[in-house]
Design a protein around this motif. Structure first.
Motif, PDB file in Angstrom:
ATOM      1  N   LEU A 255       0.828  -1.205   0.000  1.00 45.53           N
ATOM      2  CA  LEU A 255       0.000   0.000   0.000  1.00 45.53           C
ATOM      3  C   LEU A 255       0.864   1.258   0.000  1.00 45.53           C
ATOM      4  N   SER A 256       1.925   1.235   0.778  1.00 42.88           N
ATOM      5  CA  SER A 256       2.825   2.389   0.834  1.00 42.88           C
ATOM      6  C   SER A 256       3.480   2.644  -0.518  1.00 42.88           C
ATOM      7  N   GLY A 259       0.869   3.931  -2.871  1.00 39.70           N
ATOM      8  CA  GLY A 259       0.498   5.282  -2.472  1.00 39.70           C
ATOM      9  C   GLY A 259       1.489   6.316  -2.952  1.00 39.70           C
ATOM     10  N   ALA A 265      -0.090  11.392  -0.741  1.00 39.92           N
ATOM     11  CA  ALA A 265      -1.130  10.485  -0.254  1.00 39.92           C
ATOM     12  C   ALA A 265      -0.761   9.925   1.116  1.00 39.92           C
ATOM     13  N   ALA A 267      -1.068   6.724   3.532  1.00 39.42           N
ATOM     14  CA  ALA A 267      -1.357   5.291   3.603  1.00 39.42           C
ATOM     15  C   ALA A 267      -1.576   4.933   5.061  1.00 39.42           C
ATOM     16  N   CYS A 276      -6.396   1.941   4.156  1.00 36.17           N
ATOM     17  CA  CYS A 276      -6.909   2.965   3.242  1.00 36.17           C
ATOM     18  C   CYS A 276      -5.789   3.843   2.700  1.00 36.17           C
ATOM     19  N   LEU A 277      -6.091   4.494   1.591  1.00 40.98           N
ATOM     20  CA  LEU A 277      -5.248   5.541   1.004  1.00 40.98           C
ATOM     21  C   LEU A 277      -6.098   6.799   0.908  1.00 40.98           C
TER      22      LEU A 277
END
Length: 383
Positions: A255-256, A259, A265, A267, A276-277
């Protein structure tokens, strides 16, 4: 300056640093308080970056010379040009002494006294200053940096009493910096998920409130991606919670990385298997592209069953977004639908026409929406 005035100046400096809400505010309060206490026209606070071998200026206050900035981006000096921070201080401490302050003048060292730093003398002349007092800052038993206060040409030269007072001020500054570091670490921990190192739900709530307010005021595009890691319960039940934690950590890394496709953004892990982002500025299509990359990379993890992603953006036809809660419900509803349908790609709120089922679900009363979500999950969801 009398004894009472100096005591008042010390108290004012300490109070100014204690009231700071960030490192920058603390640096400014430290340099500004020292400048006023010592009757200087200019002051600076610098940190010794050992790993880079340089003395980096954090803040300049007072009457700035040409080229000086309050918070400089790249004002730094090789430590070998200011050897006293390594050699003088080390030798003084090794002999059982204290890290005392000293005075330099634009005329250079007095007869019979070796100057600590000829570069400082040259800098005084170049910037139209007549003298300076330099006080080492010691933090956790090590040289941290220095406090520097100067007066213009024509003003009285700093004397031994000023140097002694500067040492006292440097000790107060060190205590203030230590307090600021502790507070910032506490704030960081309060807004960080301990398992993944991502932001936590508290951080998302705060940032999302700010983002929606920016959208309402300036029309900024705000987008939210909500993700649910598939198969976490199976992994925990069959392979153990330590393996489940590793799945969450690895997905957090995915995700990071994704993102990073969206400038600025955030993360975050919301809790359990939900992530979530949050993006402010990038277009909805850019956010959907990043979410699609999240889905693709999650499938490639050797544990788990991929991820369900839902996206909601103020740039899509989802109706007015007047609260963070509504945008969150839209992204959450999209994620639930993605979960129910085992979608390999993100489900995006508002992109299925005027009667979009995700928007309808998100805007239903909470009890009905919760029931609908359970029906979504009960159809095919892998859990």
């Amino acid at each position: 300056m009398g004894e009472e005035s100096r005591l008042a100046a010390v108290v004012a400096l300490a109070q100014g640093m204690a009231a700071a809400h960030s490192s920058r505010e603390a640096w400014r309060a430290a340099a500004g308080g020292a400048r006023r206490a010592l009757g200087g026209s200019f002051a600076a606070l610098s940190v010794w970056e050992r790993e880079l071998g340089r003395l980096r200026v954090l803040v300049n206050v007072g009457e700035l010379a040409e080229g000086e900035e309050e918070f400089p981006e790249d004002e730094s000096y090789p430590v070998h040009q200011f050897a006293e921070i390594t050699e003088f201080l080390h030798e003084r401490w090794a002999g059982g002494g204290e890290p005392d302050a000293w005075v330099e003048t634009a005329q250079g060292p007095e007869e019979g006294r070796a100057g600590y730093c000829h570069q400082r003398v040259a800098a005084l002349r170049r910037r139209g200053r007549g003298c300076c007092v330099v006080a080492p800052i010691v933090l956790h038993g090590r040289a941290w940096g220095e406090l520097y206060v100067a007066r213009p040409v024509g003003e009285p030269v700093f004397g031994p009493a000023d140097a002694d007072f500067a040492s006292v001020l440097a000790a107060v500054v060190a205590a203030g910096i230590a307090q600021t570091e502790r507070l910032e670490e506490a704030r960081r921990l309060a807004f960080t998920d301990s398992l993944t190192g991502l932001a936590n739900r508290r951080a998302v709530d705060a940032r999302l409130d700010e983002a929606v307010e920016l959208h309402r005021r300036d029309g900024a595009v705000v987008s939210l991606v909500v993700c649910d890691v598939n198969g976490l319960k199976r992994v925990n039940d069959t392979l153990g919670h330590s393996v489940g934690d590793r799945l969450l950590e690895r997905f957090g890394t995915v995700l990071s990385l994704c993102g990073a496709m969206l400038p600025g953004a955030l993360a975050a892990r919301l809790g359990g298997d939900e992530f979530c982002l949050l993006a402010v500025g990038p277009s909805a299509d850019e956010v959907v592209k990043a979410a699609d990359e999240v889905c693709r990379r999650a499938v490639e993890l050797d544990i788990g069953d991929g991820v369900a992603c839902g996206v909601a953006s103020t740039q899509d036809p989802i109706g007015p977004v007047r609260s963070a809660r509504r945008l969150f419900r839209l992204a959450d509803a999209a994620q639930y639908r993605a979960k129910a349908e085992r979608a390999a790609h993100p489900v995006v709120a508002g992109r299925e026409g005027p009667d979009d089922p995700v928007v309808r679900l998100a805007d239903e009363p909470s009890r009905e929406a919760d029931g609908e979500r359970r029906r979504f999950r009960g159809r095919h969801a892998p859990g």
